[in-house]
Design a protein around this motif. Sequence first.
Motif, short mmCIF file in Angstrom:
data_model
loop_
_atom_site.label_atom_id
_atom_site.label_comp_id
_atom_site.label_asym_id
_atom_site.label_seq_id
_atom_site.Cartn_x
_atom_site.Cartn_y
_atom_site.Cartn_z
N TYR A 217 0.92 -1.21 -0.04
CA TYR A 217 0.07 0.00 0.11
C TYR A 217 0.96 1.32 0.09
CZ TYR A 217 -3.73 -3.26 0.87
OH TYR A 217 -4.77 -4.20 0.47
N TYR A 218 2.28 1.11 0.22
CA TYR A 218 3.05 2.22 0.08
C TYR A 218 3.67 2.43 -1.37
CZ TYR A 218 2.74 2.21 5.10
OH TYR A 218 1.99 2.22 6.52
N TRP A 219 2.99 2.31 -2.28
CA TRP A 219 3.69 2.24 -3.55
C TRP A 219 4.24 3.67 -4.23
CZ3 TRP A 219 -1.83 1.44 -3.16
CH2 TRP A 219 -2.61 2.62 -3.52
N PRO A 220 5.06 3.96 -5.06
CA PRO A 220 5.39 5.04 -5.47
C PRO A 220 4.68 5.96 -6.18
CG PRO A 220 6.32 3.32 -6.79
CD PRO A 220 5.59 2.78 -5.91
N SER A 221 4.53 7.17 -5.95
CA SER A 221 3.31 8.12 -6.37
C SER A 221 3.96 9.21 -7.26
CB SER A 221 2.73 8.60 -5.12
OG SER A 221 3.66 9.36 -4.36
N CYS A 222 5.28 9.68 -7.15
CA CYS A 222 5.78 10.72 -8.19
C CYS A 222 7.15 10.86 -7.94
CB CYS A 222 5.34 12.24 -7.36
SG CYS A 222 5.73 12.21 -5.61
N GLY A 223 7.73 11.61 -8.81
CA GLY A 223 9.34 11.72 -9.05
C GLY A 223 9.83 13.12 -9.51
N ALA A 224 11.17 13.09 -9.17
CA ALA A 224 11.55 14.45 -9.86
C ALA A 224 13.12 14.43 -10.07
CB ALA A 224 11.43 15.48 -9.02
N ASN A 226 17.12 16.86 -10.25
CA ASN A 226 17.88 17.78 -10.32
C ASN A 226 19.35 17.32 -11.15
OD1 ASN A 226 19.62 17.00 -8.49
ND2 ASN A 226 19.21 18.70 -6.87
N LYS A 227 20.12 18.35 -10.92
CA LYS A 227 21.36 17.83 -12.11
C LYS A 227 22.04 16.64 -11.54
CE LYS A 227 22.07 22.46 -13.75
NZ LYS A 227 23.13 23.73 -13.68
N GLU A 228 22.09 16.48 -10.29
CA GLU A 228 22.77 15.21 -9.43
C GLU A 228 21.71 14.31 -8.81
OE1 GLU A 228 25.12 17.53 -6.65
OE2 GLU A 228 26.40 18.43 -7.99
N LYS A 229 20.77 14.53 -8.50
CA LYS A 229 20.05 13.65 -7.88
C LYS A 229 18.58 13.44 -8.52
CE LYS A 229 22.17 14.51 -3.51
NZ LYS A 229 23.43 15.27 -3.92
N ALA A 230 18.02 12.04 -8.22
CA ALA A 230 16.67 11.72 -8.40
C ALA A 230 15.98 11.60 -7.03
CB ALA A 230 16.64 10.39 -9.08
N PHE A 231 14.68 11.95 -7.03
CA PHE A 231 13.83 11.86 -5.96
C PHE A 231 12.40 11.12 -6.25
CE2 PHE A 231 16.34 15.76 -6.40
CZ PHE A 231 16.68 16.07 -5.29
N ILE A 232 12.06 10.27 -5.31
CA ILE A 232 10.85 9.40 -5.61
C ILE A 232 10.04 9.51 -4.31
CG2 ILE A 232 9.98 7.27 -5.95
CD1 ILE A 232 13.47 7.62 -6.97
N GLY A 233 8.83 9.77 -4.53
CA GLY A 233 7.85 10.10 -3.28
C GLY A 233 7.03 8.63 -3.26
N SER A 234 6.36 8.48 -2.22
CA SER A 234 5.61 7.35 -2.20
C SER A 234 4.03 7.88 -1.41
CB SER A 234 6.11 6.34 -1.37
OG SER A 234 6.28 6.59 0.12
N PRO A 255 6.46 10.87 9.86
CA PRO A 255 5.79 10.31 10.91
C PRO A 255 4.37 9.86 10.69
CG PRO A 255 7.03 12.26 11.44
CD PRO A 255 6.92 12.18 9.99
N GLY A 256 3.63 10.73 9.96
CA GLY A 256 2.25 10.51 9.69
C GLY A 256 1.75 9.49 8.71
N LYS A 257 2.82 8.96 7.93
CA LYS A 257 2.57 8.05 6.95
C LYS A 257 1.55 8.82 5.63
CE LYS A 257 2.89 3.73 9.48
NZ LYS A 257 2.47 2.40 9.87
N ASP A 258 1.90 10.19 5.64
CA ASP A 258 1.10 10.85 4.63
C ASP A 258 1.58 10.36 3.38
OD1 ASP A 258 -0.54 12.86 6.09
OD2 ASP A 258 1.23 12.77 7.36
N ILE A 259 0.73 10.82 2.38
CA ILE A 259 0.87 10.86 0.89
C ILE A 259 1.78 11.96 0.32
CG2 ILE A 259 -0.05 10.65 -1.58
CD1 ILE A 259 -2.62 9.42 0.08
N ILE A 260 2.87 11.53 -0.19
CA ILE A 260 3.72 12.65 -1.04
C ILE A 260 2.84 12.42 -2.29
CG2 ILE A 260 6.04 13.29 -1.91
CD1 ILE A 260 7.06 12.00 0.73
N SER A 261 2.21 13.63 -2.71
CA SER A 261 1.53 13.76 -4.09
C SER A 261 2.25 14.08 -5.02
CB SER A 261 0.12 14.50 -3.75
OG SER A 261 0.52 15.93 -3.27
N ALA A 262 3.35 15.05 -4.89
CA ALA A 262 4.11 15.68 -5.97
C ALA A 262 5.31 16.05 -5.43
CB ALA A 262 3.41 16.83 -6.50
#
Length: 289
Positions: A217-224, A226-234, A255-262
């Motif tokens: 239930y904690y599947w990946p939700s978004c990504g981004a 920059n020049k050096e790094k990749a970021f993945i939210g869930s 802490p709250g297990k909230d959704i990272i939407s973007a």
Amino acid sequence: MNKIQILLSLFLTFTFASCGKNTNAEAQKQTQRTTDLWERALLPVAEFNENCITALKLVDGKLYIASTIKNKDSYLVKVYIYDTIKNKAQEVIGKLVTNGVDTVTEIRYDKKNNQIWLTTNGNGYLADCYDLKLNLVKCYSNVTSTSRVDSDREFLEKPDYMTEDLKSEIERLKRSSLNIVVPDDQWVIFGYFKGNAYLYSCAEKKSTLVYDNHDIYYWPSCGAFNKEKAFIGSRGGGFVIVNTSDMKIKQYKLPGKDIISALAADDKYLWLGIGAAGLYKAEIDKLWK
């Protein structure tokens, strides 16, 4: 009600239920908890407090923001252009074909034509094309508030990054439906519904597992990127930062297990839409220490 209307209704119900996860009091507690946890690296952007951020895209110092905000028994759809240098937001929803009715669920940037595409209600077919000031441009032969006739959809339907090698890799790792695809010049993030996320090297034509959800239930939700790094939210599992030069990974859990939407990122800041708490930014150097 026909099948399309039923599916759209279910999608909007799911989206708004996710956005409405936090009450106002819970959103304030979330702000305090995350600020304490990351030693003040994570800072709320006050103008977007209690907005549910549905999409972000950063282009040349301008952050394009789509959100919904609860208004009595309904939700208001908002779209902004936020100047990250001047810290000033301009609301532009009145200029858009959506006219505040359809939720903007994805913002894409066509670098070749220097244009912004806004996808509504999770349906790529319902995307409209704009210039960088979000004035509608003629990417369609005819556009009205009720009908769209396509003239050129290659950016959406035949993207340059979607090579045969990448398609094969996505199919090889597939355990469920594809949930996110986020391209950069040399890399592509892709992840699966109730599954993991991978970082694909366009040069080496291979993928690396960068987010293992450990809970379906904690599947990946978004990504981004920059020049050096990749970021993945869930959805509940926090987010990961990947240093693309050596593939080192750091993971942060909320802490709250909230959704990272973007997510969006530049050289200094990572921008995050978190549940119904709003928009946040964090200094990347502090997160990477």
